[in-house]
Design a protein around this motif. Structure first.
Motif, PDB file in Angstrom:
ATOM      1  N   VAL A   1       0.933  -1.125   0.133  1.00 37.37           N
ATOM      2  CA  VAL A   1      -0.094   0.071  -0.026  1.00 37.37           C
ATOM      3  C   VAL A   1       1.003   1.460  -0.121  1.00 37.37           C
ATOM      4  N   LYS A   2       0.786   1.994  -0.805  1.00 33.22           N
ATOM      5  CA  LYS A   2       1.466   3.229  -1.065  1.00 33.22           C
ATOM      6  C   LYS A   2       0.744   4.347  -0.584  1.00 33.22           C
ATOM      7  N   ASN A   3      -0.460   4.607  -0.691  1.00 29.49           N
ATOM      8  CA  ASN A   3      -1.390   5.736   0.101  1.00 29.49           C
ATOM      9  C   ASN A   3      -2.629   5.158   0.151  1.00 29.49           C
ATOM     10  N   VAL A   4      -3.125   5.728   1.103  1.00 33.52           N
ATOM     11  CA  VAL A   4      -4.811   5.326   1.526  1.00 33.52           C
ATOM     12  C   VAL A   4      -5.460   6.852   1.605  1.00 33.52           C
ATOM     13  N   VAL A   5      -6.623   6.560   0.642  1.00 35.08           N
ATOM     14  CA  VAL A   5      -7.498   7.588   0.411  1.00 35.08           C
ATOM     15  C   VAL A   5      -8.718   7.332   1.387  1.00 35.08           C
ATOM     16  N   ASN A   6      -9.000   8.118   2.526  1.00 37.02           N
ATOM     17  CA  ASN A   6      -9.979   7.650   3.483  1.00 37.02           C
ATOM     18  C   ASN A   6     -11.272   8.492   3.148  1.00 37.02           C
ATOM     19  N   HIS A   7     -12.336   7.890   2.465  1.00 30.30           N
ATOM     20  CA  HIS A   7     -13.605   8.428   2.131  1.00 30.30           C
ATOM     21  C   HIS A   7     -14.540   7.769   2.944  1.00 30.30           C
ATOM     22  N   LEU A   8     -14.333   7.613   4.210  1.00 29.99           N
ATOM     23  CA  LEU A   8     -15.416   6.865   5.047  1.00 29.99           C
ATOM     24  C   LEU A   8     -16.081   8.038   5.976  1.00 29.99           C
ATOM     25  N   HIS A   9     -17.245   7.946   5.937  1.00 32.20           N
ATOM     26  CA  HIS A   9     -18.142   8.931   6.418  1.00 32.20           C
ATOM     27  C   HIS A   9     -18.964   8.470   7.896  1.00 32.20           C
ATOM     28  N   ILE A  10     -18.940   9.223   8.789  1.00 32.03           N
ATOM     29  CA  ILE A  10     -19.275   8.645  10.210  1.00 32.03           C
ATOM     30  C   ILE A  10     -20.789   9.219   9.905  1.00 32.03           C
ATOM     31  N   ASP A  11     -21.617   7.989  10.182  1.00 29.33           N
ATOM     32  CA  ASP A  11     -23.188   8.418  10.316  1.00 29.33           C
ATOM     33  C   ASP A  11     -23.486   8.918  11.767  1.00 29.33           C
ATOM     34  N   VAL A  12     -24.197   9.919  11.353  1.00 34.60           N
ATOM     35  CA  VAL A  12     -24.610  10.702  12.731  1.00 34.60           C
ATOM     36  C   VAL A  12     -26.040  10.012  12.907  1.00 34.60           C
ATOM     37  N   GLY A  13     -26.213   8.778  13.584  1.00 35.25           N
ATOM     38  CA  GLY A  13     -27.426   8.144  13.682  1.00 35.25           C
ATOM     39  C   GLY A  13     -27.378   7.724  15.283  1.00 35.25           C
ATOM     40  N   LEU A  14     -28.078   6.756  15.563  1.00 33.28           N
ATOM     41  CA  LEU A  14     -28.192   6.044  16.799  1.00 33.28           C
ATOM     42  C   LEU A  14     -27.191   5.938  17.492  1.00 33.28           C
ATOM     43  N   ALA A  15     -25.998   5.286  16.782  1.00 30.08           N
ATOM     44  CA  ALA A  15     -24.764   4.865  17.612  1.00 30.08           C
ATOM     45  C   ALA A  15     -24.107   6.211  18.098  1.00 30.08           C
ATOM     46  N   HIS A  16     -24.145   7.243  17.132  1.00 30.74           N
ATOM     47  CA  HIS A  16     -23.545   8.521  17.387  1.00 30.74           C
ATOM     48  C   HIS A  16     -24.095   9.285  18.511  1.00 30.74           C
ATOM     49  N   ALA A  17     -25.642   9.244  18.635  1.00 27.60           N
ATOM     50  CA  ALA A  17     -26.334  10.062  19.347  1.00 27.60           C
ATOM     51  C   ALA A  17     -26.176   9.399  20.936  1.00 27.60           C
ATOM     52  N   LEU A  18     -26.096   7.898  20.988  1.00 32.38           N
ATOM     53  CA  LEU A  18     -25.935   7.220  22.202  1.00 32.38           C
ATOM     54  C   LEU A  18     -24.559   7.465  22.933  1.00 32.38           C
ATOM     55  N   SER A  19     -23.584   7.496  21.948  1.00 34.72           N
ATOM     56  CA  SER A  19     -22.165   7.664  22.804  1.00 34.72           C
ATOM     57  C   SER A  19     -22.047   8.932  22.902  1.00 34.72           C
ATOM     58  N   SER A  20     -22.560  10.002  22.178  1.00 33.70           N
ATOM     59  CA  SER A  20     -22.549  11.390  22.740  1.00 33.70           C
ATOM     60  C   SER A  20     -23.093  11.750  24.051  1.00 33.70           C
ATOM     61  N   LEU A  21     -24.398  11.030  24.275  1.00 34.61           N
ATOM     62  CA  LEU A  21     -25.261  10.999  25.404  1.00 34.61           C
ATOM     63  C   LEU A  21     -24.258  10.431  26.725  1.00 34.61           C
ATOM     64  N   ALA A  22     -23.863   9.187  26.313  1.00 32.78           N
ATOM     65  CA  ALA A  22     -23.117   8.443  27.335  1.00 32.78           C
ATOM     66  C   ALA A  22     -21.901   9.550  27.940  1.00 32.78           C
ATOM     67  N   ALA A  23     -21.130  10.202  27.047  1.00 37.59           N
ATOM     68  CA  ALA A  23     -20.170  10.957  27.279  1.00 37.59           C
ATOM     69  C   ALA A  23     -20.460  12.230  27.962  1.00 37.59           C
ATOM     70  N   HIS A  24     -21.523  12.955  27.463  1.00 40.78           N
ATOM     71  CA  HIS A  24     -22.261  13.944  28.240  1.00 40.78           C
ATOM     72  C   HIS A  24     -22.613  13.582  29.927  1.00 40.78           C
ATOM     73  N   ILE A  25     -23.389  12.410  29.952  1.00 38.15           N
ATOM     74  CA  ILE A  25     -23.633  11.912  31.236  1.00 38.15           C
ATOM     75  C   ILE A  25     -22.480  11.637  31.966  1.00 38.15           C
ATOM     76  N   GLN A  26     -21.368  11.112  31.520  1.00 39.86           N
ATOM     77  CA  GLN A  26     -20.334  10.771  32.235  1.00 39.86           C
ATOM     78  C   GLN A  26     -19.873  12.172  32.615  1.00 39.86           C
ATOM     79  N   GLY A  27     -19.552  13.017  31.795  1.00 37.84           N
ATOM     80  CA  GLY A  27     -18.847  14.195  32.275  1.00 37.84           C
ATOM     81  C   GLY A  27     -19.658  15.072  33.372  1.00 37.84           C
TER      82      GLY A  27
END
Length: 105
Positions: free
Chosen positions: A66-92
């Motif tokens: 592998v000479k180079n990697v082009v990363n066009h992965l997109h993060i879905d702002v869905g349930l998993a993101h919402a739950l992890s954000s909520l958990a981080a907020h609660i922990q904070g």
């Protein structure tokens, strides 16, 4: 030219990346499409976290040829993101609450 120094064919590189992603339990490889052209790996798809995106790229880079990697992965702002954000907020809030209690003593 020494045959042992010839880079692996793009399809072999692609298969190695796919296998590595598939075997990592922290990555949902079914959401990632891998293409390799002249040693350049292209990662496309939708994933759940920034960590998963970074890990996928690191793994692709680790493959010989592998000479180079082009990363066009997109993060879905869905349930998993919402739950992890909520958990981080609660922990904070819990940590902040613990600090506030210490100051009252």
């Amino acid at each position: 030219m020494d045959e042992s120094k010839i880079p692996a064919a793009d399809e072999i590189i692609r298969q190695k990346i796919v296998e590595l992603l598939f075997n990592d339990p922290t990555i949902d490889s079914g959401k990632i499409h891998v293409e390799v052209t002249n040693g350049e790996a292209l990662l496309k798809g939708h994933i759940d976290t920034e960590a998963e995106k970074q890990r996928s790229e690191e793994m692709a880079r680790s493959i010989e040829g592998v000479k180079n990697v082009v990363n066009h992965l997109h993060i879905d702002v869905g349930l998993a993101h919402a739950l992890s954000s909520l958990a981080a907020h609660i922990q904070g809030d819990i940590i902040k609450g613990d600090d506030d209690d210490t100051n009252k003593i």
